[in-house]
Write an enzyme that holds these catalytic residues in place. Structure first.
Site, PDB file in Angstrom:
ATOM      1  N   CYS A 210       0.918  -0.929   0.294  1.00  0.00           N
ATOM      2  CA  CYS A 210       0.404   0.053   0.081  1.00  0.00           C
ATOM      3  C   CYS A 210       1.053   1.131  -0.392  1.00  0.00           C
ATOM      4  O   CYS A 210       0.091   2.702  -0.086  1.00  0.00           O
ATOM      5  CB  CYS A 210      -0.954  -0.301   1.056  1.00  0.00           C
ATOM      6  SG  CYS A 210      -1.895  -1.687   1.420  1.00  0.00           S
TER       7      CYS A 210
ATOM      8  N   HIS B 156     -10.044   1.215  -0.454  1.00  0.00           N
ATOM      9  CA  HIS B 156      -8.735   1.200  -0.325  1.00  0.00           C
ATOM     10  C   HIS B 156      -8.052   1.038  -2.266  1.00  0.00           C
ATOM     11  O   HIS B 156      -8.019  -0.154  -1.878  1.00  0.00           O
ATOM     12  CB  HIS B 156      -7.799   0.415   0.900  1.00  0.00           C
ATOM     13  CG  HIS B 156      -6.666   0.275   1.296  1.00  0.00           C
ATOM     14  ND1 HIS B 156      -5.748   1.154   0.629  1.00  0.00           N
ATOM     15  CD2 HIS B 156      -6.521   0.100   2.965  1.00  0.00           C
ATOM     16  CE1 HIS B 156      -4.174   0.793   1.402  1.00  0.00           C
ATOM     17  NE2 HIS B 156      -4.463   0.181   1.881  1.00  0.00           N
TER      18      HIS B 156
END
Length: 419
Positions: free
Chosen positions: A169, A346
């Site tokens: 991420c 996300h």
């Protein structure tokens, strides 16, 4: 020797809340979430059945139908976002010194659609011999992570530095930070940089479900991503791509470019703690933000806004709050901190790009996008999260955090451009 200054002059976005900058920013500011029941396949077997999917994406607006068939979805997203960013920056590719223009676009996972489709075709074929003959010659070039950067460079004709980060991420933020440093060092005058992700497949989605990382608020998807709220229960998996154009300042000024903001700080660190959980004391995130502040030659009191990683997971949100308090001290109570993941979900390897774009727009518009679905204060998360409603205020300096599995941490800092 003084550092070369770097400015952000263009941005492109493919997201669950819009496939252009106007729709994306409008959704962030107005809190219009892109989360819903998962449509790509039947999610019934999984404990989470919700996602933030890209909608109405037409790849043929950015490539030929023949190209479209030979690319994985994450590469298509990247090409679309990059071409959008070039247009937004007002670049005339015919006048560009292409050897000084580079590409740095990563992905957390890469071509999972291709892997699964080819594997299913293989195992469903009646014999191993026939299955082997059916493997696509495009399997490898379609799935490898570096191909987003590679194909964008081919499409744009950029022959300068070219690479791809793979840091979960934190991918897009590493890509942008590294590109920033490449320009500072004088190895390029311009970089198209960011991240791309398209991992909402049965195995990709199922893997995160097995980790118990995803929200299971299946009966109310629109409120499922709720960063920093006491009732948060996990993140919502998303997809998309963000690409920005970073440019050496004099290069941008000379061609009369519109400048969103100046990039001034990049910090990175490792937790050295756990595969998926953040260090609960925030050690890595603390050092990361401090390095970015030092790189930017700014004091903590000069930061107006933090676009937090803010995943909506109990561990991350608590840790990030702790880290911000330790870095900013008393100023932490004066900071505006929001997570835009309530709107976007996300985006994994693309999230850092989407969020630095949010910072750039916050500086341009003097508007801070809110943290939506914030209803129940958590005593462990006690900052000003700009709850539910955008805030009009002067934004001179913004920091964006990205924190990835494996303990990869990145902080980027941008500030209002003053020539």
């Amino acid at each position: 020797m003084s550092k070369r200054r770097v400015v952000l002059t263009g941005a492109g976005i493919i997201s669950p809340v819009g496939n252009n900058m106007k729709d994306y920013w409008d959704a962030l500011v107005n809190g219009k979430t892109g989360v819903g029941r998962l449509n790509a396949f039947d999610p019934t077997p999984f404990n989470s059945q919700i996602a933030a999917e890209v909608k109405d994406f037409d790849a043929t607006k950015y490539m030929t139908p023949k190209q479209e068939k030979r690319l994985d979805q994450f590469v298509k997203f990247a090409i679309a976002a990059a071409k959008m960013a070039v247009e937004d920056a007002g670049l005339d590719l015919d006048k560009l010194a292409v050897e000084k223009a580079g590409v740095y676009i990563g992905s957390g996972i890469g071509g999972l659609h291709t892997v699964e489709a080819e594997h299913e075709k293989y195992i469903m074929t009646e014999s191993e011999a026939k299955a082997a003959a059916k493997i696509s010659p495009f399997l490898i070039p379609m799935l490898i992570v570096n191909m987003a950067s590679g194909l964008v460079s081919i499409e744009l004709g950029f022959k300068g530095p070219n690479s791809a980060a793979v840091t979960a991420c934190a991918t897009a933020s590493h890509s942008i930070g590294d590109a920033f440093k490449i320009i500072q060092r004088g190895e390029a005058d311009l970089m198209a940089c960011g991240g791309s992700e398209a991992a909402i497949t049965k195995m990709g989605f199922g893997g995160f479900c097995a980790l118990k990382a995803l929200s299971t608020r299946n009966d109310d998807p629109k409120t499922a991503s709720r960063p920093f709220d006491k009732e948060r229960d996990g993140f919502v998996m998303g997809e998309g791509s963000g690409v920005v154009i970073l440019e050496e300042m004099e290069h941008a000024v000379k061609r009369g470019a519109r400048i969103y903001c100046e990039m001034v700080g990049y910090g990175m660190s490792g937790d050295a703690y756990h595969m998926t959980a953040p260090d609960p004391g925030g050690d890595g995130a603390i050092r990361c933000m401090k390095v970015a502040l030092e790189d930017a030659e700014l004091n903590p009191e000069q930061i107006d806004y933090i676009n937090a990683h803010g995943t909506s997971t109990p561990l991350n949100d608590k840790m990030e709050t702790t880290a911000i308090r330790k870095v900013f001290g008393d100023h932490a109570d004066k900071l505006a901190v929001s997570s835009t993941k309530g709107v976007t979900g996300h985006l994994l390897g693309a999230t850092g790009a989407a969020e630095i774009i949010a910072c750039a727009k916050a500086i341009e518009c003097n508007v801070i996008p809110p943290t939506i679905n914030y209803e129940n204060p958590d005593p462990d998360c006690d900052l000003d999260y700009v709850p539910n409603t955008a805030r009009e205020t002067e934004v001179n300096v913004a920091l964006s955090d990205s924190l990835g599995f494996g303990g990869h941490n990145v902080s980027l800092i941008v500030k209002k451009f003053k020539g």
